[in-house]
Design a protein around this motif. Structure first.
Motif, mmCIF file in Angstrom:
data_model
loop_
_atom_site.group_PDB
_atom_site.id
_atom_site.type_symbol
_atom_site.label_atom_id
_atom_site.label_comp_id
_atom_site.label_asym_id
_atom_site.label_seq_id
_atom_site.Cartn_x
_atom_site.Cartn_y
_atom_site.Cartn_z
ATOM 1 N N HIS A 78 0.959 -1.108 0.089
ATOM 2 C CA HIS A 78 -0.107 -0.233 -0.048
ATOM 3 C C HIS A 78 0.651 1.271 0.009
ATOM 4 C CE1 HIS A 78 -4.162 -1.635 -0.083
ATOM 5 N NE2 HIS A 78 -3.451 -2.512 0.766
ATOM 6 N N PHE A 95 -4.034 1.383 -9.140
ATOM 7 C CA PHE A 95 -4.884 0.653 -8.412
ATOM 8 C C PHE A 95 -4.819 -1.058 -9.073
ATOM 9 C CE2 PHE A 95 -9.217 -0.501 -7.218
ATOM 10 C CZ PHE A 95 -9.014 -0.013 -5.921
ATOM 11 N N LYS A 102 -3.616 -8.277 -4.395
ATOM 12 C CA LYS A 102 -4.700 -8.670 -3.466
ATOM 13 C C LYS A 102 -5.344 -9.944 -4.012
ATOM 14 C CE LYS A 102 -8.391 -8.788 -1.108
ATOM 15 N NZ LYS A 102 -8.404 -9.722 0.216
ATOM 16 N N ALA A 154 -19.068 -3.306 -6.135
ATOM 17 C CA ALA A 154 -18.846 -3.146 -4.371
ATOM 18 C C ALA A 154 -17.965 -1.881 -4.227
ATOM 19 C CB ALA A 154 -17.978 -4.315 -3.975
ATOM 20 N N MET A 155 -16.956 -1.500 -4.954
ATOM 21 C CA MET A 155 -16.257 -0.449 -4.969
ATOM 22 C C MET A 155 -17.024 0.859 -5.131
ATOM 23 S SD MET A 155 -12.828 -1.948 -6.686
ATOM 24 C CE MET A 155 -11.942 -0.290 -6.762
ATOM 25 N N ILE A 156 -17.886 1.137 -6.255
ATOM 26 C CA ILE A 156 -18.362 2.191 -6.616
ATOM 27 C C ILE A 156 -19.570 2.360 -5.363
ATOM 28 C CG2 ILE A 156 -18.026 2.540 -8.917
ATOM 29 C CD1 ILE A 156 -20.839 1.040 -9.668
ATOM 30 N N LYS A 158 -19.020 2.014 -2.466
ATOM 31 C CA LYS A 158 -18.511 2.565 -1.144
ATOM 32 C C LYS A 158 -17.936 3.984 -1.591
ATOM 33 C CE LYS A 158 -17.095 -1.802 0.772
ATOM 34 N NZ LYS A 158 -15.994 -2.650 1.346
ATOM 35 N N GLY A 159 -18.411 4.399 -2.825
ATOM 36 C CA GLY A 159 -17.877 5.842 -2.951
ATOM 37 C C GLY A 159 -16.651 5.855 -4.008
ATOM 38 N N PHE A 160 -16.262 4.940 -4.270
ATOM 39 C CA PHE A 160 -15.025 4.761 -5.279
ATOM 40 C C PHE A 160 -15.365 5.680 -6.575
ATOM 41 C CE2 PHE A 160 -12.381 3.018 -8.496
ATOM 42 C CZ PHE A 160 -10.879 3.326 -8.096
ATOM 43 N N GLU A 161 -14.655 6.610 -6.660
ATOM 44 C CA GLU A 161 -14.645 7.251 -8.057
ATOM 45 C C GLU A 161 -13.336 7.490 -8.525
ATOM 46 O OE1 GLU A 161 -16.380 11.237 -6.607
ATOM 47 O OE2 GLU A 161 -18.349 10.114 -6.303
ATOM 48 N N TYR A 164 -7.570 6.616 -5.469
ATOM 49 C CA TYR A 164 -7.167 5.478 -4.531
ATOM 50 C C TYR A 164 -6.709 6.105 -3.110
ATOM 51 C CZ TYR A 164 -5.257 1.204 -2.429
ATOM 52 O OH TYR A 164 -4.938 0.417 -1.624
ATOM 53 N N HIS A 165 -7.462 5.996 -1.885
ATOM 54 C CA HIS A 165 -6.989 6.573 -0.926
ATOM 55 C C HIS A 165 -6.472 5.473 0.172
ATOM 56 C CE1 HIS A 165 -9.205 10.182 -2.042
ATOM 57 N NE2 HIS A 165 -10.198 9.335 -2.270
ATOM 58 N N THR A 166 -5.164 5.795 0.420
ATOM 59 C CA THR A 166 -4.327 4.474 1.307
ATOM 60 C C THR A 166 -4.536 5.059 2.861
ATOM 61 O OG1 THR A 166 -2.493 5.390 0.969
ATOM 62 C CG2 THR A 166 -3.053 3.655 -0.419
ATOM 63 N N GLY A 167 -4.998 6.272 2.978
ATOM 64 C CA GLY A 167 -4.968 6.767 4.442
ATOM 65 C C GLY A 167 -3.475 7.224 4.883
ATOM 66 N N ARG B 107 -12.880 6.865 3.680
ATOM 67 C CA ARG B 107 -11.835 7.480 2.907
ATOM 68 C C ARG B 107 -12.304 8.150 1.722
ATOM 69 N NH1 ARG B 107 -7.119 3.042 4.084
ATOM 70 N NH2 ARG B 107 -6.366 3.836 6.284
ATOM 71 N N GLU B 113 -8.168 10.977 8.510
ATOM 72 C CA GLU B 113 -7.657 9.592 9.060
ATOM 73 C C GLU B 113 -8.030 9.523 10.438
ATOM 74 O OE1 GLU B 113 -6.462 6.254 7.947
ATOM 75 O OE2 GLU B 113 -6.920 7.751 6.298
ATOM 76 N N MET B 156 -19.836 3.356 6.648
ATOM 77 C CA MET B 156 -20.470 4.455 5.630
ATOM 78 C C MET B 156 -21.850 5.128 6.209
ATOM 79 S SD MET B 156 -19.703 2.123 2.144
ATOM 80 C CE MET B 156 -20.302 3.368 1.203
#
Lengths: 208, 244
Positions: A78, A95, A102, A154-156, A158-161, A164-167, B107, B113, B156
């Motif tokens: 990551h 990504f 993974k 599943a990704m979209i 969860k708000g994936f646009e 990629y946010h790893t934090g 995120r 964070e 969420m």
């Protein structure tokens, strides 16, 4: 011979990272046969220099593969992804790399199950018949495609646009600067000066 | 609180190969209501959930989430209000660790964070797997994967939950844990399943789908004990009701 001092990099990092040598070695050995066959014709075409180029290819591959393995082992996939984004590598590629990492295990287990199912229904036949490979691989590709589709959904959801946010929010510290400078100097000096020969002459000079 | 409503008006959906999976379906799910959608394989249950979540656009008809009509423009915004839990948790757990999987949604919403970590801890606490936070997702048991998938959606803060066969592939203990968990959630819920005992326990209302159409929509007990109706939908009366 001038390549050998470069091995101090993987050796030092392996020791500092407390990674078992056997872990790196076993993985490097998996790659070696492929590289060996890649350069096997060099000695045939050039009897004198061929052996030299073959051993050079083998040494360089060992260095590259062990360094790449060490990077993944010490940094984590990551953080590598995050670093690639900082280096302006397109997010799609980053990504894709992370997803491949993974889902490799999931796909390998899928392939294993399919081959097992095939073998259990062809007990008297050794291996998998060539005629079966086509539909078997086709089936795997279709299943992979379906799975990829579901994961994307599943990704979209969860708000994936696309980003990629790893934090991870890493800061470049003095220690990092020292690390980069040290190893850069190390590689440049080993590349342009024959350190082993200089060291050899120095040692001989001291003892004589 | 009337905004937690899901409404379908004459919704139909046709796959690109010409197969009509959903035909003229209309129903309304009220705030806090738990509805079970049951039916034989291929009756259109999963397609229905995908339509409601905006994954598939309806071929005709309207879908309203909280009285707002779902369109191409607002679908991403409306999705944030829905939590979709997939049948196979492996499709939903695509990151390396449980933490990263549960943190994926928050995120993407642009939270800091610190807030992300808080949301993750809360979600994992709710499903009782806080101790698995740093574990690799692919190393979990099937039951744990299901719980992690639920946590990844709860983080969420969805207003409504859509669940596709949440108890399939689970051992009795893990199944019981999920049932007890679902009972505690105050969200409006749509659950598709073949596990009719679970539907009977959780859902106050049941919709039976057959060939993409609604065969019946009523109180769960009334439907599930009706042997004739259940047989016509290629289903069986749950054992607990048979013995009564």
């Amino acid at each position: 011979m001038s390549l050998l001092p470069f091995f101090s990099f993987p050796l030092i990092i392996t020791a500092l990272g407390e990674i078992p040598f056997s872990f790196i070695l076993s993985r490097v050995l998996i790659i070696e046969p492929f590289i060996f066959f890649l350069g096997i014709l060099n000695p045939v075409f050039e009897p004198v220099r061929g052996w030299l180029s073959l051993s050079s290819i083998l040494l360089k591959t060992t260095l590259t593969v062990s360094s790449a393995l060490l990077l993944v082992s010490t940094t984590g996939i990551h953080r590598i992804g995050y670093a690639l984004r900082l280096l302006f590598v397109p997010k799609l590629f980053v990504f894709q790399l992370l997803l491949i990492y993974k889902y490799m295990m999931v796909l390998i287990s899928d392939v294993g199950k399919t081959i097992l199912a095939c073998k259990l229904r062809s007990l008297d036949i050794k291996g998998i018949p060539v005629s079966t490979w086509g539909p078997l691989l086709g089936n795997l590709i279709l299943r992979t495609y379906k799975r990829a589709e579901r994961i994307y959904y599943a990704m979209i959801l969860k708000g994936f646009e696309g980003e990629y946010h790893t934090g991870t929010n890493l800061k470049f510290s003095y220690l990092d600067l020292i690390y980069v400078l040290f190893w850069s100097c190390f590689f440049i000096s080993f590349r342009f000066f024959n350190i082993s020969s200089i060291l050899g002459r120095f040692v001989i000079g001291v003892f004589s | 609180m009337s905004h937690h409503i899901i409404e379908l008006k004459d919704v139909s959906f046709c796959y690109p190969d010409g197969f009509f999976a959903i035909r003229n379906i209309s129903f309304t799910i009220l705030h806090g209501e738990t509805v079970g959608v049951i039916g034989a394989n291929g009756s259109g249950k999963s397609t229905l959930l995908r339509l409601i979540s905006g994954i598939y656009p309806p071929t005709s008809g309207e879908i309203l989430i909280g009285n707002i009509k779902m369109t191409n423009k607002n679908v991403n915004q409306l999705r944030k209000r829905l939590g979709f839990i997939f049948q196979n948790p492996e499709d939903q757990l695509f990151m390396t660790t449980v933490f990263d999987d549960v943190a994926f949604g928050p995120r993407n919403f642009g939270l800091s964070e610190i807030e992300v970590e808080k949301k993750v801890d809360e979600a994992l606490e709710k499903v009782g797997i806080l101790h698995l936070k740093d574990r690799f997702s692919h190393r979990l048991s099937d039951g744990e994967k299901h719980l992690a998938a639920i946590a990844s959606v709860l983080s969420m803060d969805p207003e409504m939950l859509l669940m596709d066969e949440p108890t399939s592939q689970l051992d009795p203990k893990a199944r019981r844990r999920i049932i007890e968990l679902l009972k505690q959630f105050p969200h409006s819920k749509i659950i598709t399943s073949h596990d009719l005992e679970m539907i009977l326990e959780i859902c106050s209302r049941v919709i039976i789908l057959k060939d993409g159409k609604i065969l019946v929509d009523s109180f769960s007990l009334d439907i599930l004990k009706d042997e004739k109706l259940m047989e016509s939908a290629l289903l069986e009366v749950p054992i607990s009701l048979k013995s009564k």
